[in-house]
Design a protein around this motif. Sequence first.
Motif, short mmCIF file in Angstrom:
data_model
loop_
_atom_site.label_atom_id
_atom_site.label_comp_id
_atom_site.label_asym_id
_atom_site.label_seq_id
_atom_site.Cartn_x
_atom_site.Cartn_y
_atom_site.Cartn_z
N CYS A 91 0.84 -1.19 0.00
CA CYS A 91 0.00 0.00 0.00
C CYS A 91 0.88 1.25 0.00
N LYS A 92 0.80 2.05 -1.05
CA LYS A 92 1.50 3.34 -1.15
C LYS A 92 3.01 3.21 -0.98
N GLY A 93 3.58 2.13 -1.44
CA GLY A 93 5.02 1.95 -1.34
C GLY A 93 5.46 1.28 -0.07
N ILE A 94 4.57 1.07 0.90
CA ILE A 94 4.86 0.33 2.12
C ILE A 94 4.40 -1.10 1.92
N ILE A 95 5.24 -2.06 2.30
CA ILE A 95 4.88 -3.46 2.12
C ILE A 95 5.01 -4.20 3.44
N CYS A 96 4.30 -5.32 3.54
CA CYS A 96 4.36 -6.21 4.68
C CYS A 96 5.06 -7.49 4.23
N VAL A 97 6.06 -7.93 4.97
CA VAL A 97 6.89 -9.07 4.60
C VAL A 97 6.91 -10.08 5.75
N SER A 98 6.83 -11.35 5.42
CA SER A 98 6.94 -12.42 6.41
C SER A 98 8.10 -13.33 6.05
N LEU A 99 8.76 -13.86 7.06
CA LEU A 99 9.80 -14.85 6.86
C LEU A 99 9.86 -15.77 8.09
N VAL A 100 10.31 -16.99 7.87
CA VAL A 100 10.41 -17.98 8.94
C VAL A 100 11.83 -17.94 9.49
N SER A 101 11.96 -17.54 10.74
CA SER A 101 13.27 -17.39 11.36
C SER A 101 13.87 -18.75 11.69
N LEU A 102 15.15 -18.90 11.39
CA LEU A 102 15.86 -20.14 11.70
C LEU A 102 16.28 -20.16 13.17
N SER A 103 16.61 -19.00 13.70
CA SER A 103 17.07 -18.94 15.08
C SER A 103 15.92 -18.93 16.08
N TRP A 104 14.82 -18.22 15.73
CA TRP A 104 13.69 -18.12 16.65
C TRP A 104 12.68 -19.25 16.45
N ASP A 105 12.78 -19.94 15.30
CA ASP A 105 11.88 -21.05 14.98
C ASP A 105 10.42 -20.60 14.97
N ARG A 106 10.18 -19.43 14.42
CA ARG A 106 8.81 -18.95 14.26
C ARG A 106 8.77 -17.91 13.14
N MET A 107 7.56 -17.58 12.73
CA MET A 107 7.41 -16.63 11.65
C MET A 107 7.59 -15.20 12.15
N LEU A 108 8.38 -14.42 11.42
CA LEU A 108 8.59 -13.01 11.72
C LEU A 108 7.82 -12.17 10.73
N LEU A 109 7.29 -11.07 11.21
CA LEU A 109 6.47 -10.18 10.39
C LEU A 109 7.08 -8.79 10.43
N TYR A 110 7.33 -8.22 9.24
CA TYR A 110 7.90 -6.89 9.13
C TYR A 110 7.00 -6.01 8.28
N VAL A 111 7.04 -4.70 8.55
CA VAL A 111 6.38 -3.72 7.70
C VAL A 111 7.36 -2.57 7.51
N GLY A 112 7.42 -2.05 6.28
CA GLY A 112 8.36 -0.97 6.04
C GLY A 112 8.44 -0.60 4.57
N ASN A 113 9.39 0.28 4.26
CA ASN A 113 9.61 0.77 2.91
C ASN A 113 10.86 0.10 2.35
N PRO A 114 10.75 -0.74 1.31
CA PRO A 114 11.92 -1.44 0.78
C PRO A 114 12.91 -0.51 0.08
N VAL A 115 12.44 0.64 -0.40
CA VAL A 115 13.34 1.58 -1.07
C VAL A 115 14.31 2.19 -0.07
N LEU A 116 13.80 2.53 1.11
CA LEU A 116 14.62 3.14 2.15
C LEU A 116 15.27 2.11 3.07
N ASN A 117 14.92 0.82 2.89
CA ASN A 117 15.43 -0.24 3.76
C ASN A 117 15.12 0.07 5.22
N ASN A 118 13.88 0.49 5.45
CA ASN A 118 13.44 0.90 6.78
C ASN A 118 12.35 -0.06 7.23
#
Length: 381
Positions: A104-131
């Motif tokens: 939405c408007k250049g902001i994206i929501c990303v999920s990944l499965v952590s190897l160290s935490w053994d659970r799914m991580l959820l991020y939101v941010g701007n991929p252009v700014l790496n924020n």
Amino acid sequence: MKNARWPCISDDLIAYRILPCLPTKDLVRLQCVSKSWRSLILNDPYFARLQVAHARSRPALLVITDKPEPSLYTADPNSVGFPKLCKQFDDQRYWHPPKIMASCKGIICVSLVSLSWDRMLLYVGNPVLNNWILLPPPFDDDPIVSIGLAVNEMESGVGYKLAVPFRRYDSDELVMEVSFKVLASAKGSWEISKEKVLTYSSPFWSFRYVTNVEGTLFWEHHEKAIWFDAKEERCGTLSLPSQFKYCKHRLGEWNGHLSFMTTENGEISIWSWNKSCWSKKLLLTIEAVARENFHFFASLGLRMNLRNRKSESLEAILRRSTVDILTFAANFIIFEVNEKRICYDAITGKAWRISKNSINRKSGLSYVNSLLKLTNTRVAE
């Protein structure tokens, strides 16, 4: 000889009329020109609103794939894109590459499965700014199937809301109750919305694909679309056009409106919702697309009839071809003709072939490059 006098351009004209119209990639580089330009490009909220308004006038189609990185389809590939997501999460060891869940408007929501935490991580941010901001997961055990994202531009900054639909319980055998878990940027924690929707029960109840139209999120379910207004936190259902019962169909966003696309006999019809009813806005035939791109389609489908030694016309081939819509958004349509996948730009009328491995069914999102930075947020512990 008199010296030539060059016209003088004011700083405000450059800052708020010229720079916002440049591609985001160029703006990221131009922040190195001076401290004032860096502050303008990265920290001025008014400049960011002008920039994203210009970028939204020509969005790109972001397609989620099985590959580590998504595919972007746009009229100008040089102006739309972002660095590889895998490189932006080097500090995390994960089982699977980052997966885009919402945009939405250049902001994206990303999920990944952590190897160290053994659970799914959820991020939101701007991929252009790496924020990026790490968020708590909405469910402890169940996998995240579908997340809706709405971004709100305010005078104090940029906020967001995430919504995840889930089935609370079945009131009887035919009806089930659907509610939403909501995370607002001002709170930073998931809460169950007080609003709920009663809809038809089904063993295939999960709402996998979400459409965002001006901050309202839509999920297709049976003969209806379940909607959730992220700003007001209201929800309800919307009946779909009756044509979906007899032909292949797809719910999505088209030209800033909730739209419903059907295909039958080589014709693609687009229906748009205008707050009270559905109306047909566009009728597109594959033959018309082929006429605009004759040489491209001829190279795909023109064949020779060996019996009478005559060349079969392209129109005759297309009339008996099967057409299947894969996804659409941002005025781009990806469809399949005779097992060949094609992307069509409805504004320019151009079509081109894409790889079969470059798209999953019903996975297209509208995307723009923006300089919006999320504020009023709390990072997950």
